[in-house]
Every structure is written in C-alpha cells, then in structure tokens.
Design a protein around this motif. Sequence first.
Motif, PDB file in Angstrom:
ATOM      1  N   ASN A 291      57.533  58.013   3.581  1.00  0.00           N
ATOM      2  CA  ASN A 291      56.759  56.738   3.047  1.00  0.00           C
ATOM      3  C   ASN A 291      57.843  55.896   2.370  1.00  0.00           C
ATOM      4  O   ASN A 291      58.598  56.571   1.414  1.00  0.00           O
TER       5      ASN A 291
ATOM      6  N   HIS B 273      47.276  56.265  -1.463  1.00  0.00           N
ATOM      7  CA  HIS B 273      48.496  56.762  -2.268  1.00  0.00           C
ATOM      8  C   HIS B 273      48.197  56.636  -3.709  1.00  0.00           C
ATOM      9  O   HIS B 273      47.610  55.446  -3.930  1.00  0.00           O
TER      10      HIS B 273
ATOM     11  N   GLU C 119      50.198  55.436  -5.841  1.00  0.00           N
ATOM     12  CA  GLU C 119      50.587  54.231  -6.431  1.00  0.00           C
ATOM     13  C   GLU C 119      49.479  52.994  -6.163  1.00  0.00           C
ATOM     14  O   GLU C 119      49.439  52.052  -6.605  1.00  0.00           O
TER      15      GLU C 119
ATOM     16  N   GLU D 273      49.179  65.350  -3.109  1.00  0.00           N
ATOM     17  CA  GLU D 273      50.287  64.882  -3.780  1.00  0.00           C
ATOM     18  C   GLU D 273      50.106  64.480  -5.286  1.00  0.00           C
ATOM     19  O   GLU D 273      49.408  63.573  -6.008  1.00  0.00           O
TER      20      GLU D 273
ATOM     21  N   ILE E 109      55.291  62.912  -8.151  1.00  0.00           N
ATOM     22  CA  ILE E 109      55.765  61.743  -7.165  1.00  0.00           C
ATOM     23  C   ILE E 109      56.730  61.083  -7.875  1.00  0.00           C
ATOM     24  O   ILE E 109      56.400  60.383  -8.904  1.00  0.00           O
ATOM     25  N   GLY E 110      57.969  60.888  -7.252  1.00  0.00           N
ATOM     26  CA  GLY E 110      59.170  60.202  -7.787  1.00  0.00           C
ATOM     27  C   GLY E 110      59.645  60.805  -9.142  1.00  0.00           C
ATOM     28  O   GLY E 110      60.475  59.776  -9.650  1.00  0.00           O
TER      29      GLY E 110
ATOM     30  N   GLY F 100      55.536  65.166  -2.947  1.00  0.00           N
ATOM     31  CA  GLY F 100      55.936  65.128  -4.362  1.00  0.00           C
ATOM     32  C   GLY F 100      57.362  65.765  -4.764  1.00  0.00           C
ATOM     33  O   GLY F 100      57.272  67.065  -4.636  1.00  0.00           O
ATOM     34  N   SER F 101      58.264  64.847  -4.618  1.00  0.00           N
ATOM     35  CA  SER F 101      59.715  65.303  -4.820  1.00  0.00           C
ATOM     36  C   SER F 101      60.095  66.333  -3.784  1.00  0.00           C
ATOM     37  O   SER F 101      60.866  67.273  -4.194  1.00  0.00           O
ATOM     38  N   VAL F 102      59.731  66.286  -2.550  1.00  0.00           N
ATOM     39  CA  VAL F 102      60.258  67.264  -1.637  1.00  0.00           C
ATOM     40  C   VAL F 102      61.769  66.639  -1.217  1.00  0.00           C
ATOM     41  O   VAL F 102      61.967  65.556  -1.004  1.00  0.00           O
TER      42      VAL F 102
ATOM     43  N   LEU G 164      54.798  64.767   2.822  1.00  0.00           N
ATOM     44  CA  LEU G 164      54.903  63.452   3.041  1.00  0.00           C
ATOM     45  C   LEU G 164      56.073  63.046   1.973  1.00  0.00           C
ATOM     46  O   LEU G 164      55.865  63.362   0.826  1.00  0.00           O
ATOM     47  N   ILE G 165      56.877  62.332   2.364  1.00  0.00           N
ATOM     48  CA  ILE G 165      58.360  62.518   1.663  1.00  0.00           C
ATOM     49  C   ILE G 165      58.562  60.801   1.194  1.00  0.00           C
ATOM     50  O   ILE G 165      58.314  59.857   1.976  1.00  0.00           O
ATOM     51  N   GLY G 166      58.729  60.791  -0.052  1.00  0.00           N
ATOM     52  CA  GLY G 166      59.237  59.342  -0.456  1.00  0.00           C
ATOM     53  C   GLY G 166      60.486  59.207  -0.521  1.00  0.00           C
ATOM     54  O   GLY G 166      61.462  58.893   0.291  1.00  0.00           O
TER      55      GLY G 166
HETATM   56  C1  PEP Z   1      55.207  59.845  -2.019  1.00  0.00           C
HETATM   57  O1  PEP Z   1      55.505  58.702  -2.440  1.00  0.00           O
HETATM   58  O2  PEP Z   1      54.279  60.135  -1.260  1.00  0.00           O
HETATM   59  C2  PEP Z   1      56.173  60.755  -2.500  1.00  0.00           C
HETATM   60  C3  PEP Z   1      55.780  62.148  -2.027  1.00  0.00           C
HETATM   61  O3  PEP Z   1      57.330  60.266  -3.166  1.00  0.00           O
HETATM   62  P1  PEP Z   1      58.527  61.417  -3.723  1.00  0.00           P
HETATM   63  O4  PEP Z   1      59.080  62.294  -2.416  1.00  0.00           O
HETATM   64  O5  PEP Z   1      59.769  60.284  -3.804  1.00  0.00           O
HETATM   65  O6  PEP Z   1      58.117  62.199  -4.711  1.00  0.00           O
END
Ligand code: PEP
Length: 249
Positions: free
Chosen positions: A9, A94, A96, A166, A171-172, A211-213, A231-233
């Motif tokens: 993402n 999401h 956000e 998540e 997250i982030g 979440g911060s993977v 799901l990776i940010g």
């Molecule tokens: C996300 O926004 O879906 C997410 C998991 O972000 P992050 O990996 O930066 O924590």
Amino acid sequence: MRSKIVAGNWKMNKNAAETEALLTELAAKLPDTNAQVMVAPTFVNLAGAVRSLESSVIQVIAQNMHFAESGAYTGEISADMLLSIGVETVILGHSERRAYFKEDDEILAQKVKAALDKNMKVMFCFGEELEDRKSGNHFNVVESQLKNALFSLDASAWSSIILAYEPVWAIGTGETASPEQAQEMHAFIRKTITEAYNATIAGNVSILYGGSVKPANAKEIFGKPDVDGGLIGGASLKADDFVAIIGAI
Ligand code: PEP
C-alpha cells in the motif's frame, strides 16, 4: 485453498516518474514465489502502473473507491472507472480512511457491496486501536467491524474477499504485533467467520497481517498457520525491502 498474498500500500507517496521507477525495479527483482504480489499506487498513477506491469505477474490494485456508480461526488473514483483501466481489486476500510475521512462501518458496507456488485475483489482492512487492546476489547472490536461490513454478504461473495487484519497501533509506528498476537487474532477471525458462515468459507479466505512488517520480522509472522501474507505500507516503498518480504513467504 486460500492464496498467499503480499500487497504493498503506497498511500500518498510516489509521483509518476517515481512510480514507474519503483515498478520497473520491482518487476526486475521479483523473486520466484507462489504468492500473489500486488501494489496499490495512488489513483493518478494507476493506469500507468497497469501499463508498466502488463507483462509482469504483479497486480495493480486501488487504495479506495466510492460506493456510488457515478454522479456528483467531486474528487471521488467509481468501481467502473477502476475496471475501465484494468484494476480489479480495491482496498477498503484502511484505518487511515476510517480515521481521517470518517469512513464508518455503514459507509464501508456500501463500498464493499458496490465493489462486489461490479465483480471486483475487495481487500478489507480492519483492526483495533491501542486502547481497545489495552482494555482487552480487541476481539469484540474486530468482530463488530467484520459483522457490520461483511456478515450480511451472501456466502458466494466470500470468494471475492481478502481480509487484512491491521491493528491500528502497529501501522506506521514501527511497533509490530508479535507473531503470536497476529496468529491469535487470525485464528479468532476464522472462528468468527465459521460461526457466521461455515468452516469452508473461513478456511478459504486469505487473512493478511498488516502493521510495520519489515524484512526482519516478515518470516516469523508469515510462518504462523493462519497468516496468509501481509499488507505492507512503509516497507513497500523500497524495492529491496518489499522483495525481501515477498521472499519471506
Ligand atoms: C498499512 O498502511 O497498511 C501498513 C501496514 O503500513 P506500515 O507497514 O507502514 O505499518
């Protein structure tokens, strides 16, 4: 059989040239994998991304869409618009979008229905806030998010759903749920779906963790039996990190 999936993402990051550069690097470095790999660039770069990845297995997905078919919704994007450029999967719910754009369960239920009515796939995000976890309310919160947005769907719709658990506090933030916390919640999600529908649907739906993977923790998280990918940010914005995370599955 459920699929393994790693999705990036990109949020509101990368202009057109940067999008093109990252996609080119990703396509070149993509490791051999049985997992489905997806990326979600911003709306303005989606059509270009679909063109750039024409000969790649990487799928382009959208970060959001509106529930209406068309009309006076300034600044919004419909399912038909996404489909018209070859985007068939959309992230909905999401945290956000929920927090900054006030998307509640009712709006999300409408969006999910609108996407499914157009035969799109939905990657549905949900998860508890830190206070919910601290107060031990996290299972209730997750159950009600699922129930309110998804549990009135017909059983047949579930083949078009991907879930992304998540926890908002992860997250982030750099803070990750432990692999045990992720497994515990994913098993709870499957139990909840079994009760609402049946064990086949619960067993077939892919449940991603987000979440911060990072490359350093992906393998342990993905190793848990009910975690089907991520799901990776932040880490999806660097080709080497994203590729390492894909490699970890
Ligand atoms: C996300 O926004 O879906 C997410 C998991 O972000 P992050 O990996 O930066 O924590």
